[in-house]
Scaffold this motif. Structure first.
Motif, short mmCIF file in Angstrom:
data_model
loop_
_atom_site.label_atom_id
_atom_site.label_comp_id
_atom_site.label_asym_id
_atom_site.label_seq_id
_atom_site.Cartn_x
_atom_site.Cartn_y
_atom_site.Cartn_z
N LYS A 133 1.37 -1.09 -0.20
CA LYS A 133 0.33 0.17 0.53
C LYS A 133 0.89 1.38 -0.42
N THR A 134 0.49 2.53 -0.63
CA THR A 134 1.22 3.38 -0.24
C THR A 134 0.18 4.59 -0.30
N PHE A 135 1.27 5.79 -0.27
CA PHE A 135 0.46 6.97 0.39
C PHE A 135 -0.47 7.38 1.50
N ILE A 136 0.03 6.02 2.39
CA ILE A 136 -1.19 5.84 3.77
C ILE A 136 -0.77 6.91 4.63
N THR A 137 -2.22 7.73 5.24
CA THR A 137 -1.91 8.44 6.10
C THR A 137 -1.69 7.90 7.05
N ASN A 138 -0.88 8.32 8.39
CA ASN A 138 -0.42 8.20 9.19
C ASN A 138 0.60 7.06 9.52
N GLY A 139 0.77 6.27 8.46
CA GLY A 139 1.95 5.43 8.04
C GLY A 139 2.79 4.85 8.96
N ILE A 140 3.55 5.84 9.42
CA ILE A 140 4.79 5.80 10.12
C ILE A 140 4.34 5.88 11.24
N HIS A 141 2.93 5.82 12.03
CA HIS A 141 2.77 6.07 13.73
C HIS A 141 1.98 4.66 13.61
N ALA A 142 1.62 4.47 13.07
CA ALA A 142 0.34 4.38 12.66
C ALA A 142 0.35 2.12 14.27
N ASP A 143 -0.92 2.25 14.74
CA ASP A 143 0.05 0.79 15.34
C ASP A 143 -1.92 -0.20 14.78
N LEU A 144 -2.67 0.34 14.00
CA LEU A 144 -3.79 -0.49 13.86
C LEU A 144 -3.86 -0.26 12.11
N VAL A 145 -3.85 -0.74 11.49
CA VAL A 145 -4.13 -0.15 9.95
C VAL A 145 -5.23 -1.39 9.79
N ILE A 146 -5.99 -0.40 9.18
CA ILE A 146 -6.81 -1.33 8.17
C ILE A 146 -6.81 -1.75 6.95
N VAL A 147 -6.97 -2.83 6.43
CA VAL A 147 -6.40 -2.89 5.26
C VAL A 147 -7.19 -3.45 4.35
N ALA A 148 -7.89 -3.09 2.54
CA ALA A 148 -8.25 -3.42 1.75
C ALA A 148 -7.62 -4.66 1.41
N CYS A 149 -8.19 -5.60 1.38
CA CYS A 149 -7.51 -6.25 0.84
C CYS A 149 -9.12 -7.56 -0.44
N LYS A 150 -7.98 -8.29 -1.07
CA LYS A 150 -9.31 -9.41 -2.30
C LYS A 150 -8.97 -11.01 -1.07
N THR A 151 -9.46 -11.27 -0.57
CA THR A 151 -10.37 -12.36 -0.14
C THR A 151 -10.91 -13.83 -0.87
N ASP A 152 -11.49 -12.76 -2.22
CA ASP A 152 -11.98 -13.64 -3.01
C ASP A 152 -11.32 -13.19 -4.51
N PRO A 153 -9.72 -12.89 -4.86
CA PRO A 153 -10.10 -12.35 -5.95
C PRO A 153 -10.66 -12.93 -7.16
N ASN A 154 -11.55 -13.69 -7.35
CA ASN A 154 -11.79 -14.20 -8.43
C ASN A 154 -13.74 -13.70 -8.41
N ALA A 155 -14.39 -12.75 -7.44
CA ALA A 155 -15.63 -12.60 -7.65
C ALA A 155 -15.85 -12.12 -8.17
N VAL A 156 -17.04 -12.02 -9.04
CA VAL A 156 -17.64 -11.27 -9.98
C VAL A 156 -18.86 -10.93 -9.66
N PRO A 157 -19.25 -9.34 -9.36
CA PRO A 157 -18.14 -8.16 -9.24
C PRO A 157 -17.03 -8.47 -9.27
N LYS A 158 -16.18 -7.87 -9.25
CA LYS A 158 -14.66 -8.35 -8.57
C LYS A 158 -14.72 -7.66 -6.92
N HIS A 159 -15.93 -6.17 -6.71
CA HIS A 159 -15.94 -5.61 -5.82
C HIS A 159 -16.21 -6.41 -4.85
N LYS A 160 -17.17 -7.59 -4.91
CA LYS A 160 -17.48 -8.39 -4.57
C LYS A 160 -17.01 -9.60 -3.21
N GLY A 161 -15.43 -9.44 -3.65
CA GLY A 161 -14.35 -10.26 -3.19
C GLY A 161 -13.54 -9.55 -2.30
N VAL A 162 -13.83 -7.85 -1.91
CA VAL A 162 -13.08 -7.27 -1.47
C VAL A 162 -13.33 -7.01 0.25
#
Length: 381
Positions: A154-183
């Motif tokens: 990930k890049t351009f992450i505000t508070n990236g240096i200080h952060a103790d908790l990071v909510i990460v958007a990721c693909k748990t189902d890369p094959n989902a259709v439509p694509k956004h349903k895999g996030v």
């Protein structure tokens, strides 16, 4: 200008917060800009005084305040300087994901420390090859027994240096259709194995706000750190973007007001050809144009804040405000620098910093081109 949603309690709160900032922020802000980071001690002082996450339930360290208190905090932080934007991101963008979609156990574990300034949060959506196109992110998380194995950058992450908790958007189902349903959204903690920070990014502006690259290499994330349900991350992101973009609009409006006020003082005190430059017609016309833009922006913004407080769905209007107010602030930064003449290009004048800080507001939280796309779609095109 009198904000229509403010009560006497809000005004007293603003006075208290300004007094706090006059002691704890204004005297040190130039130093923070020079050091390219805001010290954690300031976050902790904010938490100790109840100036972080005021709308959280009392059981989690907040005081169940209406969002008007958050508006005040964001406005006053912006008056100090745009580099404090990470505090608003923590309180009003990241923490609401935890309070809205977290389990009772997650809330008890994280929220009190977030309100106290002991845990600093970030949200990681943007990737090196993916900006506003969240449905096509490449970061993946595969469930392996009791843990997710997270891989990506990930890049351009505000508070990236200080952060103790990071909510990460990721693909748990890369094959989902439509694509956004895999996030999905995973909460990664500071000491997670396989989690590291890349560069603290060297930006044109927002110097005191820490922005970083985040790297996940077979990062082990306990499955109990899944936020909400698998596959619903994209809808969660869309739900929270209204408030995020409203905050950007608030910051842009306040920045424009501050630039105008600084320039008004300058044109009245600076002389040319034997008289203050405020007496020249060109200066008067430029100041009049800016005053009109700022006044109209404030009226529009305040009624949106009131409607947001009433929990109305105002996505289209907020997209308009985010687009228009950030563009207006950028235009005003140019006009104000020009009216300062050569002094506007000098670091000791506040307009120079504002001139550097404001352009990114038209990029983050969804570019202004995305805002126009949303507006066009919602007006029937």
């Amino acid at each position: 200008m009198e904000h229509p949603y403010m009560t006497e309690e809000h005004h007293l709160f603003r006075k208290s917060f300004r007094k706090f900032l006059e002691k704890e922020a204004y005297p040190f802000y130039d130093e923070w800009e020079e050091n390219r980071i805001i010290p954690r001690t300031f976050w902790e002082k904010m938490g100790e005084q109840g100036f972080l996450c005021p709308d959280l339930d009392e059981q989690y360290g907040g005081y169940s305040a209406d969002w008007g208190y958050s508006v005040i905090i964001n406005e006053e932080l912006e008056r100090v300087g745009s580099g404090l934007v990470g505090i608003g991101l923590h309180s009003d963008i990241v923490v609401p994901y935890l309070s809205s979609f977290g389990t009772k156990e997650q809330k008890q574990r994280w929220l009190p420390e977030c309100a106290a300034g002991k845990l600093i949060s970030a949200i990681a959506m943007t990737e090196p090859g993916t900006g506003s196109d969240l449905a096509n992110i490449k970061t993946t998380a595969v469930l392996d027994g009791e843990n997710y194995i997270l891989n990506g950058q990930k890049t351009f992450i505000t508070n990236g240096i200080h952060a103790d908790l990071v909510i990460v958007a990721c693909k748990t189902d890369p094959n989902a259709v439509p694509k956004h349903k895999g996030v999905s959204l995973l909460v990664v903690e500071r000491d997670a194995k396989g989690f590291s920070r890349g560069r603290k990014l060297n930006k044109v502006g927002l110097h005191s706000q820490d922005t970083a690259e985040l790297i996940f290499e077979d990062c082990i994330v306990p499955k109990q750190n899944l936020l909400g349900e698998e596959g619903k991350g994209f809808s969660y992101l869309m739900e929270k973007l209204q408030q995020e973009r409203l905050i950007v609009a608030i910051d842009a409006q306040v920045s424009a007001e501050e630039m105008f006020n600084e320039t008004m003082k300058y044109v009245k005190s600076c002389e040319a050809f034997g008289k203050p430059i405020s007496e020249f017609q060109n200066t008067q016309f430029k100041m009049a144009e800016m005053a009109a833009d700022i006044e109209m922006g404030r009226v529009f913004l305040d009624q949106l804040i009131a409607r947001h407080l009433a929990e109305e769905n105002i996505v289209t209007n907020v997209s308009m405000a985010k687009y228009k107010l950030t563009e207006t602030a950028r235009k005003i930064s140019i006009e104000c620098m020009q009216l300062h003449g050569g002094y506007g290009y000098m670091e000791e004048y506040k307009i120079a910093r504002r001139y550097r800080d404001i352009p990114v507001a038209s990029i983050y939280a969804g570019t202004n081109e995305i805002m126009k796309k949303i507006i066009a779609k919602n007006i029937g095109l």
